[in-house]
Write a protein that holds these residues in place. Structure first.
Motif, PDB file in Angstrom:
ATOM      1  N   VAL A 114      15.414 -38.357 107.401  1.00 43.28           N
ATOM      2  CA  VAL A 114      15.236 -37.699 108.698  1.00 43.28           C
ATOM      3  C   VAL A 114      14.062 -36.736 108.586  1.00 43.28           C
ATOM      4  O   VAL A 114      13.713 -36.267 107.497  1.00 43.28           O
ATOM      5  CB  VAL A 114      16.507 -36.938 109.129  1.00 43.28           C
ATOM      6  CG1 VAL A 114      17.651 -37.892 109.364  1.00 43.28           C
ATOM      7  CG2 VAL A 114      16.880 -35.883 108.100  1.00 43.28           C
ATOM      8  N   ARG A 162      33.108 -37.889 102.286  1.00 39.59           N
ATOM      9  CA  ARG A 162      32.635 -39.022 103.083  1.00 39.59           C
ATOM     10  C   ARG A 162      33.558 -40.223 102.967  1.00 39.59           C
ATOM     11  O   ARG A 162      33.516 -41.115 103.817  1.00 39.59           O
ATOM     12  CB  ARG A 162      31.234 -39.418 102.644  1.00 39.59           C
ATOM     13  CG  ARG A 162      30.193 -38.349 102.860  1.00 39.59           C
ATOM     14  CD  ARG A 162      28.820 -38.877 102.568  1.00 39.59           C
ATOM     15  NE  ARG A 162      28.353 -39.790 103.616  1.00 39.59           N
ATOM     16  CZ  ARG A 162      27.280 -40.572 103.491  1.00 39.59           C
ATOM     17  NH1 ARG A 162      26.601 -40.582 102.352  1.00 39.59           N
ATOM     18  NH2 ARG A 162      26.895 -41.355 104.473  1.00 39.59           N
ATOM     19  N   LEU A 207      26.158 -30.632 103.690  1.00 43.07           N
ATOM     20  CA  LEU A 207      25.557 -31.969 103.793  1.00 43.07           C
ATOM     21  C   LEU A 207      25.210 -32.527 102.423  1.00 43.07           C
ATOM     22  O   LEU A 207      25.464 -33.702 102.131  1.00 43.07           O
ATOM     23  CB  LEU A 207      24.308 -31.891 104.673  1.00 43.07           C
ATOM     24  CG  LEU A 207      24.537 -31.721 106.179  1.00 43.07           C
ATOM     25  CD1 LEU A 207      23.229 -31.396 106.877  1.00 43.07           C
ATOM     26  CD2 LEU A 207      25.152 -32.992 106.758  1.00 43.07           C
ATOM     27  N   VAL A 254      18.950 -33.826 101.064  1.00 44.05           N
ATOM     28  CA  VAL A 254      19.450 -34.269 102.369  1.00 44.05           C
ATOM     29  C   VAL A 254      18.351 -34.998 103.136  1.00 44.05           C
ATOM     30  O   VAL A 254      18.574 -36.069 103.721  1.00 44.05           O
ATOM     31  CB  VAL A 254      19.968 -33.059 103.179  1.00 44.05           C
ATOM     32  CG1 VAL A 254      20.253 -33.445 104.625  1.00 44.05           C
ATOM     33  CG2 VAL A 254      21.218 -32.484 102.527  1.00 44.05           C
ATOM     34  N   THR A 272      28.349 -33.522 114.076  1.00 40.84           N
ATOM     35  CA  THR A 272      26.970 -33.226 113.656  1.00 40.84           C
ATOM     36  C   THR A 272      26.917 -31.795 113.145  1.00 40.84           C
ATOM     37  O   THR A 272      27.645 -30.913 113.623  1.00 40.84           O
ATOM     38  CB  THR A 272      25.976 -33.383 114.818  1.00 40.84           C
ATOM     39  OG1 THR A 272      26.345 -32.496 115.874  1.00 40.84           O
ATOM     40  CG2 THR A 272      25.943 -34.813 115.320  1.00 40.84           C
ATOM     41  N   GLU A 296      17.780 -38.447 101.423  1.00 39.41           N
ATOM     42  CA  GLU A 296      18.922 -39.365 101.501  1.00 39.41           C
ATOM     43  C   GLU A 296      19.113 -39.905 102.921  1.00 39.41           C
ATOM     44  O   GLU A 296      19.399 -41.085 103.111  1.00 39.41           O
ATOM     45  CB  GLU A 296      20.198 -38.648 101.043  1.00 39.41           C
ATOM     46  CG  GLU A 296      20.311 -38.481  99.558  1.00 39.41           C
ATOM     47  CD  GLU A 296      20.530 -39.806  98.839  1.00 39.41           C
ATOM     48  OE1 GLU A 296      21.421 -40.569  99.261  1.00 39.41           O
ATOM     49  OE2 GLU A 296      19.793 -40.083  97.876  1.00 39.41           O
ATOM     50  N   LEU A 297      18.951 -39.038 103.916  1.00 39.98           N
ATOM     51  CA  LEU A 297      19.175 -39.464 105.296  1.00 39.98           C
ATOM     52  C   LEU A 297      17.916 -40.000 105.955  1.00 39.98           C
ATOM     53  O   LEU A 297      17.991 -40.568 107.048  1.00 39.98           O
ATOM     54  CB  LEU A 297      19.719 -38.285 106.119  1.00 39.98           C
ATOM     55  CG  LEU A 297      21.087 -37.749 105.700  1.00 39.98           C
ATOM     56  CD1 LEU A 297      21.488 -36.595 106.600  1.00 39.98           C
ATOM     57  CD2 LEU A 297      22.139 -38.849 105.740  1.00 39.98           C
ATOM     58  N   LEU A 317      26.840 -35.901 100.731  1.00 37.21           N
ATOM     59  CA  LEU A 317      25.988 -37.032 100.368  1.00 37.21           C
ATOM     60  C   LEU A 317      26.087 -37.354  98.885  1.00 37.21           C
ATOM     61  O   LEU A 317      25.882 -38.506  98.475  1.00 37.21           O
ATOM     62  CB  LEU A 317      24.539 -36.727 100.737  1.00 37.21           C
ATOM     63  CG  LEU A 317      24.244 -36.657 102.248  1.00 37.21           C
ATOM     64  CD1 LEU A 317      22.821 -36.195 102.485  1.00 37.21           C
ATOM     65  CD2 LEU A 317      24.474 -38.033 102.902  1.00 37.21           C
ATOM     66  N   VAL A 354      22.129 -32.998 112.492  1.00 37.44           N
ATOM     67  CA  VAL A 354      22.271 -34.046 111.477  1.00 37.44           C
ATOM     68  C   VAL A 354      23.664 -34.661 111.611  1.00 37.44           C
ATOM     69  O   VAL A 354      24.675 -33.952 111.515  1.00 37.44           O
ATOM     70  CB  VAL A 354      22.075 -33.469 110.063  1.00 37.44           C
ATOM     71  CG1 VAL A 354      22.198 -34.581 109.025  1.00 37.44           C
ATOM     72  CG2 VAL A 354      20.726 -32.777 109.963  1.00 37.44           C
TER      73      VAL A 354
END
Length: 505
Positions: free
Chosen positions: A364, A488, A383, A358, A433, A361-362, A387, A441
């Motif tokens: 963050v 998604r 998450l 996660v 989120t 991929e994001l 993803l 997130v």
């Protein structure tokens, strides 16, 4: 060594010496020392030197006379006071002096430390073995008994009294056992000690009902720190990946030890419990993984990938029946044949794999939570699944609250979802989120499907339709036995030949 109370070396005393020496011939004795309060004459010394010449090939011989004893007694006045006066009398004398000290402090506060120093030095003469310290705070006076630095090791038998209905009794027993068996140290609070069998400490006349005891941690630091590796050794003889460690110290007791160290990141703490080998059972080893200087703390900047590597190796160690601890070129086999795998590390590894995925991929900044809550574990799994493009099981508490523009649409929902067998509903959520620790997130967009939906405010909708209202709010949620899925990308559309057409949301 032989200690004699002779005041001369006459014929009888010399015969006793010769008899003792003859008994030692042929043994593994390396030296023989005679200590006696004798004012040795030149003739006595000449006689002893002749004995030394006769037995010089068997062992070394030394004679300590009254001059040596007097020198030692001058260095240790506490021994003389202990032998010439009773401890009980010393306590009375000290109490008398204390009463005199309490009579007044003419010199003010500076007099107090000086007089306490005098009492402290006098109390140090109570016993050649035990020393005393004093403390007074908050209206309570305490006396601390400690072993003097030059004293020999003492054998102390402690008698504890733990009653059956005492809720703290089992914890006290367990803590004392751990302190003795593994050297962990503990504090025995006042009220549990009945008596202590040690002649020197009993002579202090301590009130045992008011006494507590500190069993100090038996820490071993000699030879530390040391680099080491721990590897799994499966039954087929292969050796697993190494867990690189730095061992900092050990705590040792009668049954085994706890070796404390850190992994290669320097953040994770490892504690290895190694039991002493038992006949027919071998040794046993247990592992405890923590991170941070305290259990409830951790370094926020810990590298989750490094942590993942460590946990993965720990999982292989947990599954293996045997381990190998490597110190330099020395390999120590740690057999744990009676141990069953705990399975505690595999779930942590899965969470960390999802966490790393996660984060990457994001892109963050996602610090590891200090404590993994069930919500953190669930949200990380959701998450990661989203993803990866999977259909993910969502919490059943998911609810969609929306406004219906006309009464006809509300009536259609009531007919499909409440009066019939129910139906599947797919919808899109925007602005959602998921929290992980303190970080929110974003999950946008998110498509959710209820395999069987229901109207959560059906009574309110029915009343609005009966009142012929034109705008009716409808809240839709999953039925109790519904599967709630999220993804998604939008779900494939229904086959109109097989399923009833549903309104789009």
């Amino acid at each position: 060594m032989e200690f004699k109370s002779w005041t001369k070396l006459g014929k009888s005393q010399r015969a006793q010496v010769v008899h003792s020496l003859k008994q030692l011939v042929g043994t593994e004795t390396s030296s023989w020392v005679l200590v006696a309060p004798v004012h040795a004459t030149p003739g006595d010394l000449q006689w002893f030197n002749s004995l030394k010449g006769r037995y010089r090939n068997s062992f070394e011989m030394v004679f300590r006379d009254v001059r040596w004893l007097e020198l030692k007694l001058a260095e240790r006045p506490d021994i003389a006071r202990y032998m010439l006066t009773t401890p009980h009398q010393e306590v009375i004398d000290m109490q008398r002096e204390l009463c005199q000290e309490q009579a007044g402090l003419v010199g003010g506060v500076p007099d107090l430390p000086k007089r306490l120093d005098v009492l402290r030095s006098r109390s140090d003469e109570f016993s050649p073995v035990w020393g005393l310290d004093f403390a007074s705070r908050g209206g309570q006076n305490s006396v601390f008994v400690h072993l003097k630095q030059a004293s020999p090791p003492q054998r102390i038998e402690i008698h504890l009294g733990v009653v059956d209905d005492d809720p703290a009794g089992p914890a006290v027993t367990e803590a004392v056992a751990a302190a003795l068996h593994y050297g962990s140290g503990t504090v025995i609070e006042p009220g549990y000690i009945n008596r202590v069998d040690n002649e020197a400490i009993t002579a202090l006349n301590l009130p045992w009902e008011q006494m507590g005891m500190v069993l100090p941690e038996q820490r071993v630091t000699a030879g530390f720190p040391r680099a080491a590796t721990l590897r799994a050794r499966p039954i087929d003889g292969t050796i697993g990946r190494p867990l690189h460690l730095t061992l900092h110290y050990a705590i040792e007791g009668s049954l085994g030890m706890h070796v404390h160290g850190t992994d290669s990141t320097g953040v994770l703490r490892l504690r290895l419990r190694i039991d002493r080998p038992v006949p027919e059972r071998g040794s046993n080893v247990g592992m405890l993984l923590q991170y941070g200087p305290k259990d409830e703390q951790h370094a926020a900047s810990v590298d989750p990938e490094a942590l993942l590597r460590t946990v993965t190796v720990l999982d292989s160690l947990d599954q293996a029946p045997r381990m190998v601890l490597v110190l330099g070129t020395e390999q120590i086999d740690l057999d744990a044949q009676t141990r069953d795998p705990t399975g505690a590390f595999a779930p942590i590894a899965r969470i960390l794999q999802d966490f790393v995925f996660v984060r990457d991929e994001l892109d963050v900044v996602l610090p590891l939570p200090a404590r993994w809550s069930r919500r953190d574990e669930r949200n990380i799994a959701i998450l990661a699944g989203l993803l990866r493009g999977d259909e993910v099981s969502m919490p059943l508490s998911t609810t969609v609250c929306h406004q219906i523009g006309t009464a006809e649409e509300a009536r259609l929902y009531m007919d499909l979802l409440e009066t019939g067998h129910g139906g599947r509903i797919d919808f899109q959520m925007v602005g959602l989120t998921l929290p992980v620790g303190e970080v929110l997130v974003p999950v946008d967009p998110l498509y959710v499907a209820f395999s069987r939906a229901r109207i959560t405010n059906a009574a309110e909708v029915a009343e609005a339709l009966a009142a012929e209202e034109q705008i009716v709010p409808v809240d839709i949620g999953p039925a109790p036995d519904s599967a709630v899925l999220g993804r998604r990308t939008s779900f494939p559309g229904p086959d109109l030949d097989d399923e009833a057409e549903m309104p789009s949301l």
